[in-house]
Design an enzyme around this catalytic site. Structure first.
Site, PDB file in Angstrom:
ATOM      1  N   PHE A 150       0.878  -1.368   0.041  1.00  0.00           N
ATOM      2  CA  PHE A 150      -0.016   0.057  -0.039  1.00  0.00           C
ATOM      3  C   PHE A 150       0.809   1.282  -0.035  1.00  0.00           C
ATOM      4  O   PHE A 150       0.324   2.389   0.221  1.00  0.00           O
ATOM      5  CB  PHE A 150      -0.959   0.001   1.075  1.00  0.00           C
ATOM      6  CG  PHE A 150      -1.936  -1.197   1.155  1.00  0.00           C
ATOM      7  CD1 PHE A 150      -3.095  -1.285   0.413  1.00  0.00           C
ATOM      8  CD2 PHE A 150      -1.665  -2.330   1.839  1.00  0.00           C
ATOM      9  CE1 PHE A 150      -3.829  -2.216   0.546  1.00  0.00           C
ATOM     10  CE2 PHE A 150      -2.484  -3.426   1.826  1.00  0.00           C
ATOM     11  CZ  PHE A 150      -3.731  -3.259   1.181  1.00  0.00           C
ATOM     12  N   LEU A 151       2.343   1.070  -0.270  1.00  0.00           N
ATOM     13  CA  LEU A 151       2.976   2.378  -0.122  1.00  0.00           C
ATOM     14  C   LEU A 151       2.674   3.332  -1.179  1.00  0.00           C
ATOM     15  O   LEU A 151       2.213   3.090  -2.136  1.00  0.00           O
ATOM     16  CB  LEU A 151       4.372   1.961  -0.285  1.00  0.00           C
ATOM     17  CG  LEU A 151       5.100   1.276  -1.321  1.00  0.00           C
ATOM     18  CD1 LEU A 151       5.420   2.265  -2.487  1.00  0.00           C
ATOM     19  CD2 LEU A 151       6.326   0.705  -1.208  1.00  0.00           C
ATOM     20  N   ASN A 209      -7.454   0.866  -3.942  1.00  0.00           N
ATOM     21  CA  ASN A 209      -7.255   1.801  -5.058  1.00  0.00           C
ATOM     22  C   ASN A 209      -8.279   2.258  -5.826  1.00  0.00           C
ATOM     23  O   ASN A 209      -8.638   3.522  -6.298  1.00  0.00           O
ATOM     24  CB  ASN A 209      -6.056   1.089  -5.862  1.00  0.00           C
ATOM     25  CG  ASN A 209      -4.684   1.226  -5.413  1.00  0.00           C
ATOM     26  OD1 ASN A 209      -4.582   1.953  -4.417  1.00  0.00           O
ATOM     27  ND2 ASN A 209      -3.683   0.932  -6.337  1.00  0.00           N
ATOM     28  N   PHE A 250      -7.880  13.323  -0.015  1.00  0.00           N
ATOM     29  CA  PHE A 250      -8.484  12.925  -1.361  1.00  0.00           C
ATOM     30  C   PHE A 250      -9.660  13.673  -1.828  1.00  0.00           C
ATOM     31  O   PHE A 250     -10.318  13.051  -2.530  1.00  0.00           O
ATOM     32  CB  PHE A 250      -8.542  11.429  -1.279  1.00  0.00           C
ATOM     33  CG  PHE A 250      -7.428  10.649  -1.713  1.00  0.00           C
ATOM     34  CD1 PHE A 250      -6.323  10.542  -0.874  1.00  0.00           C
ATOM     35  CD2 PHE A 250      -7.253  10.085  -2.956  1.00  0.00           C
ATOM     36  CE1 PHE A 250      -4.935   9.765  -1.159  1.00  0.00           C
ATOM     37  CE2 PHE A 250      -6.078   9.348  -3.320  1.00  0.00           C
ATOM     38  CZ  PHE A 250      -4.939   9.459  -2.314  1.00  0.00           C
ATOM     39  N   GLY A 258      -3.532   9.767 -12.028  1.00  0.00           N
ATOM     40  CA  GLY A 258      -2.514   9.022 -13.257  1.00  0.00           C
ATOM     41  C   GLY A 258      -1.663   8.116 -12.034  1.00  0.00           C
ATOM     42  O   GLY A 258      -2.099   7.600 -11.179  1.00  0.00           O
ATOM     43  N   CYS A 261      -0.478   3.174 -10.800  1.00  0.00           N
ATOM     44  CA  CYS A 261      -1.439   2.119  -9.986  1.00  0.00           C
ATOM     45  C   CYS A 261      -2.977   2.450 -10.336  1.00  0.00           C
ATOM     46  O   CYS A 261      -3.574   1.619 -10.789  1.00  0.00           O
ATOM     47  CB  CYS A 261      -0.981   2.247  -8.557  1.00  0.00           C
ATOM     48  SG  CYS A 261       0.563   1.632  -8.202  1.00  0.00           S
ATOM     49  N   LYS A 264      -4.350   1.689 -13.884  1.00  0.00           N
ATOM     50  CA  LYS A 264      -4.413   0.229 -14.447  1.00  0.00           C
ATOM     51  C   LYS A 264      -5.161  -0.544 -13.385  1.00  0.00           C
ATOM     52  O   LYS A 264      -5.866  -1.504 -13.587  1.00  0.00           O
ATOM     53  CB  LYS A 264      -3.148  -0.360 -14.781  1.00  0.00           C
ATOM     54  CG  LYS A 264      -2.272  -0.643 -13.250  1.00  0.00           C
ATOM     55  CD  LYS A 264      -0.980  -1.381 -13.580  1.00  0.00           C
ATOM     56  CE  LYS A 264      -0.008  -1.696 -12.226  1.00  0.00           C
ATOM     57  NZ  LYS A 264      -0.769  -2.683 -11.341  1.00  0.00           N
ATOM     58  N   ARG A 329       4.419   7.630 -15.607  1.00  0.00           N
ATOM     59  CA  ARG A 329       3.325   6.759 -15.862  1.00  0.00           C
ATOM     60  C   ARG A 329       2.031   7.278 -15.863  1.00  0.00           C
ATOM     61  O   ARG A 329       1.566   7.361 -14.901  1.00  0.00           O
ATOM     62  CB  ARG A 329       3.777   5.354 -15.465  1.00  0.00           C
ATOM     63  CG  ARG A 329       4.787   4.750 -15.603  1.00  0.00           C
ATOM     64  CD  ARG A 329       4.969   3.414 -14.981  1.00  0.00           C
ATOM     65  NE  ARG A 329       5.566   3.508 -13.693  1.00  0.00           N
ATOM     66  CZ  ARG A 329       5.901   2.328 -12.947  1.00  0.00           C
ATOM     67  NH1 ARG A 329       6.026   1.099 -13.421  1.00  0.00           N
ATOM     68  NH2 ARG A 329       6.345   2.513 -11.563  1.00  0.00           N
TER      69      ARG A 329
HETATM   70  P1  NAD Z   1       8.330  -1.183 -11.532  1.00  0.00           P
HETATM   71  O1  NAD Z   1       8.139  -1.237 -13.037  1.00  0.00           O
HETATM   72  O2  NAD Z   1       8.883   0.132 -10.986  1.00  0.00           O
HETATM   73  O3  NAD Z   1       9.316  -2.499 -11.233  1.00  0.00           O
HETATM   74  C1  NAD Z   1       9.293  -3.639 -11.626  1.00  0.00           C
HETATM   75  C2  NAD Z   1      10.763  -4.194 -11.905  1.00  0.00           C
HETATM   76  O4  NAD Z   1      10.323  -5.706 -12.196  1.00  0.00           O
HETATM   77  C3  NAD Z   1      11.699  -3.490 -12.839  1.00  0.00           C
HETATM   78  O5  NAD Z   1      12.750  -3.121 -12.105  1.00  0.00           O
HETATM   79  C4  NAD Z   1      11.750  -4.745 -13.797  1.00  0.00           C
HETATM   80  O6  NAD Z   1      13.047  -4.492 -14.671  1.00  0.00           O
HETATM   81  C5  NAD Z   1      11.657  -5.992 -12.868  1.00  0.00           C
HETATM   82  N1  NAD Z   1      11.428  -7.041 -13.578  1.00  0.00           N
HETATM   83  C6  NAD Z   1      10.533  -7.351 -14.871  1.00  0.00           C
HETATM   84  N2  NAD Z   1      10.636  -8.693 -15.035  1.00  0.00           N
HETATM   85  C7  NAD Z   1      11.520  -9.253 -14.157  1.00  0.00           C
HETATM   86  C8  NAD Z   1      11.956 -10.710 -13.989  1.00  0.00           C
HETATM   87  N3  NAD Z   1      11.658 -11.547 -14.888  1.00  0.00           N
HETATM   88  N4  NAD Z   1      12.958 -10.712 -13.192  1.00  0.00           N
HETATM   89  C9  NAD Z   1      13.539  -9.811 -12.434  1.00  0.00           C
HETATM   90  N5  NAD Z   1      12.851  -8.463 -12.405  1.00  0.00           N
HETATM   91  C10 NAD Z   1      11.967  -8.417 -13.362  1.00  0.00           C
HETATM   92  O7  NAD Z   1       7.106  -1.595 -10.772  1.00  0.00           O
HETATM   93  P2  NAD Z   1       6.417  -1.026  -9.490  1.00  0.00           P
HETATM   94  O8  NAD Z   1       5.952   0.108  -9.297  1.00  0.00           O
HETATM   95  O9  NAD Z   1       7.621  -1.364  -8.327  1.00  0.00           O
HETATM   96  O10 NAD Z   1       5.259  -2.045  -9.206  1.00  0.00           O
HETATM   97  C11 NAD Z   1       5.468  -3.573  -8.889  1.00  0.00           C
HETATM   98  C12 NAD Z   1       4.262  -4.068  -8.348  1.00  0.00           C
HETATM   99  O11 NAD Z   1       3.674  -3.429  -7.321  1.00  0.00           O
HETATM  100  C13 NAD Z   1       2.999  -3.690  -9.615  1.00  0.00           C
HETATM  101  O12 NAD Z   1       2.165  -4.889  -9.345  1.00  0.00           O
HETATM  102  C14 NAD Z   1       2.359  -2.632  -8.950  1.00  0.00           C
HETATM  103  O13 NAD Z   1       1.164  -2.543  -9.317  1.00  0.00           O
HETATM  104  C15 NAD Z   1       2.251  -2.726  -7.580  1.00  0.00           C
HETATM  105  N6  NAD Z   1       2.330  -1.510  -6.572  1.00  0.00           N
HETATM  106  C16 NAD Z   1       3.038  -0.578  -7.055  1.00  0.00           C
HETATM  107  C17 NAD Z   1       3.000   0.582  -6.291  1.00  0.00           C
HETATM  108  C18 NAD Z   1       3.872   1.902  -6.504  1.00  0.00           C
HETATM  109  O14 NAD Z   1       3.538   2.698  -6.121  1.00  0.00           O
HETATM  110  N7  NAD Z   1       4.667   1.888  -7.658  1.00  0.00           N
HETATM  111  C19 NAD Z   1       2.702   0.607  -4.816  1.00  0.00           C
HETATM  112  C20 NAD Z   1       1.891  -0.616  -4.759  1.00  0.00           C
HETATM  113  C21 NAD Z   1       1.716  -1.776  -5.559  1.00  0.00           C
END
Ligand code: NAD
Length: 435
Positions: A150-151, A209, A250, A258, A261, A264, A329
């Site tokens: 949830f960060l 979300n 909020f 945007g 998260c 999508k 994004r």
């Molecule tokens: P991100 O795109 O920043 O990071 C994903 C990483 O995974 C990338 O560095 C990529 O190179 C790596 N990767 C891809 N395929 C791989 C593989 N086969 N082996 C090893 N590494 C691989 O994504 P994110 O923002 O960290 O989000 C990750 C997940 O967490 C998503 O499901 C997202 O919805 C969820 N999430 C994101 C946030 C946010 O604020 N960004 C918050 C909560 C949850």
């Protein structure tokens, strides 16, 4: 404890670093060699406040290291976090190729008991799929846990170190105990670790979300209606936010949500609903309203310039999807810039952190400037897309003297209407009177 994190992006790197901070030995794995090399050289590959201090400290202490080898990660950790991307697959569904692809490899590689923790945001039923895929090849015991994250970007370190709650979806006592032990240092103030089944945990993340996206979108609709009837959304916001059932957060209107998260996740929940013969009408509306809201300033800009934006030059302040991140994004700024480019306008833009990412996307199609005031040079108007703090109290004289005419289109309602009146700046914002 020995922990591995597969996928070292915004979530994976914060997770790995913060878990190292409480004394765990962490290996972060990523497929992107350049990123891993950077991290090995001590460079944080993303902008996230306060992450650099913890990152450096834990690398120096030998508790945090980086690898491109999944096998190394799997050999090291007893608990294996998957923090892999789950982007929109093109039709709105969550693309599970990364999570399921890595799961298949995990099944082939593990040789002793592991807890596989899904931290990625995934549709209901994914833990079950991950379990089946690993089971096909695994020669040892393992458990799959759903532990949604949830960060918030921009506050990620604080959110991880002091979470309001931790959700653990698991049907295994052994895995649940290990997860509770791992997270204990983060909930010393009494915030709950909520244990539930995997499906409910997966849905908790999408529900959270989607609720927040709906709250923002509802307020944006109220703002749009305020403009029609001459009400002031700031007054309405305070009027309703003081009701504790509604709450103050909020409720700020603007040019839509945007980021990586909300867009999508709302779409993925809507699509998951369809697959289960459930029509989430409210989410359908949220998606449509938000798509329009991202370009809510466009009709105002067009009207001001008599529908001719060709060869107009616009200064844009703020490109990241929100302040305190370099993440672009689904950023509303990009949707508006694309529309303005289509109209033949030219763009000079500034953002405190997101310019490298924007430069990669636009190449030479827009000019990126060294400072917020440089962006104003010879521009016909200033457009504000992200509410970075440094934009909140600008030098109005500089704005007036540098723009070719003093007009601001503000997608984040940063300024007081009265101040704009006094400064004799034409001012268009969201849900408030035009000046
Ligand atoms: P991100 O795109 O920043 O990071 C994903 C990483 O995974 C990338 O560095 C990529 O190179 C790596 N990767 C891809 N395929 C791989 C593989 N086969 N082996 C090893 N590494 C691989 O994504 P994110 O923002 O960290 O989000 C990750 C997940 O967490 C998503 O499901 C997202 O919805 C969820 N999430 C994101 C946030 C946010 O604020 N960004 C918050 C909560 C949850």
């Amino acid at each position: 404890m020995k922990i591995s994190v597969i996928g070292t992006g915004y979530v994976g790197l914060v997770t790995g670093t913060c878990l190292a901070e409480t004394g765990n030995e962490v290996v972060c794995v990523d497929i992107n060699e350049e990123k891993v090399q950077k991290m090995r050289n001590g460079e944080v590959p993303i902008y996230e406040p306060h992450l650099d201090v913890l990152f450096e400290r834990n690398i120096k202490a030998g508790r945090l290291r980086f690898s491109t080898s999944l096998e190394e990660g799997l050999n090291h950790g007893e608990i294996i976090f998957l923090a892999l991307p789950t982007p929109d697959d093109g039709d709105g569904s969550a693309d599970l190729q990364y999570v399921l692809g890595v799961s298949e490899q995990i099944g082939k590689m593990i040789t002793e008991y592991k807890v596989i923790v899904d931290k990625s945001t995934v549709p209901v039923g994914t833990a079950e799929k991950v379990y089946k895929i690993i089971k096909e090849n695994a020669k040892c015991d393992f458990d799959v846990v759903s532990n949604p994250e949830f960060l918030r970007e921009g506050f990620a370190v604080d959110d991880f170190l002091k979470p309001e709650r931790i959700v653990i979806g698991s049907s295994s006592e052994r895995a649940t105990e290990l997860m509770q032990k791992l997270y204990k240092p983060f909930v010393r103030s009494g915030n709950p670790i909520i244990i539930m089944d995997e499906k409910s945990a997966e849905l908790t993340k999408y529900a959270a979300n989607s609720f927040l996206a709906t709250k923002i979108t509802f307020m944006n609709e109220i703002a749009n209606y305020c403009e029609k009837v001459g009400a002031d959304v700031d007054k309405v916001r305070i009027g309703i936010g003081t009701d504790s059932r509604i709450g103050k957060r909020f409720l700020f209107p603007g040019i839509g949500y945007g980021g990586s998260c909300f867009p999508k996740d709302v779409k993925a929940l809507y699509k998951s609903g369809k697959e289960s013969q459930y029509d989430f009408k409210i989410l359908d509306a949220v998606i449509k309203v938000n798509d329009n809201q991202k370009i809510a300033l466009l009709p105002k800009i067009k009207k001001y310039f008599n529908n001719d934006l060709s060869n107009k030059k616009f200064a844009v302040w703020g490109l990241a999807f929100k302040p305190e991140t370099d993440d672009i994004r689904e950023a509303p700024s990009l949707y508006l810039i694309d529309e303005l480019l289509k109209e033949g306008s030219r763009i000079r833009a500034f953002d405190p952190e997101a310019m490298d990412n924007v430069a990669k996307k636009y190449k030479n199609k827009i000019d990126l400037t060294e400072s917020m005031y440089d962006a104003l040079e010879n521009a016909d108007a200033l457009i504000i897309c992200t509410e970075w703090s440094i934009f909140r109290t600008p030098d109005y004289n500089k704005i007036k003297n540098t723009l070719s005419c003093p007009v601001i289109f503000d997608g984040r309602n940063l300024y007081d209407i009265k101040d704009m009146d006094r400064e004799e700046i034409s001012y268009f914002s969201i849900g408030r009177k035009e000046v």
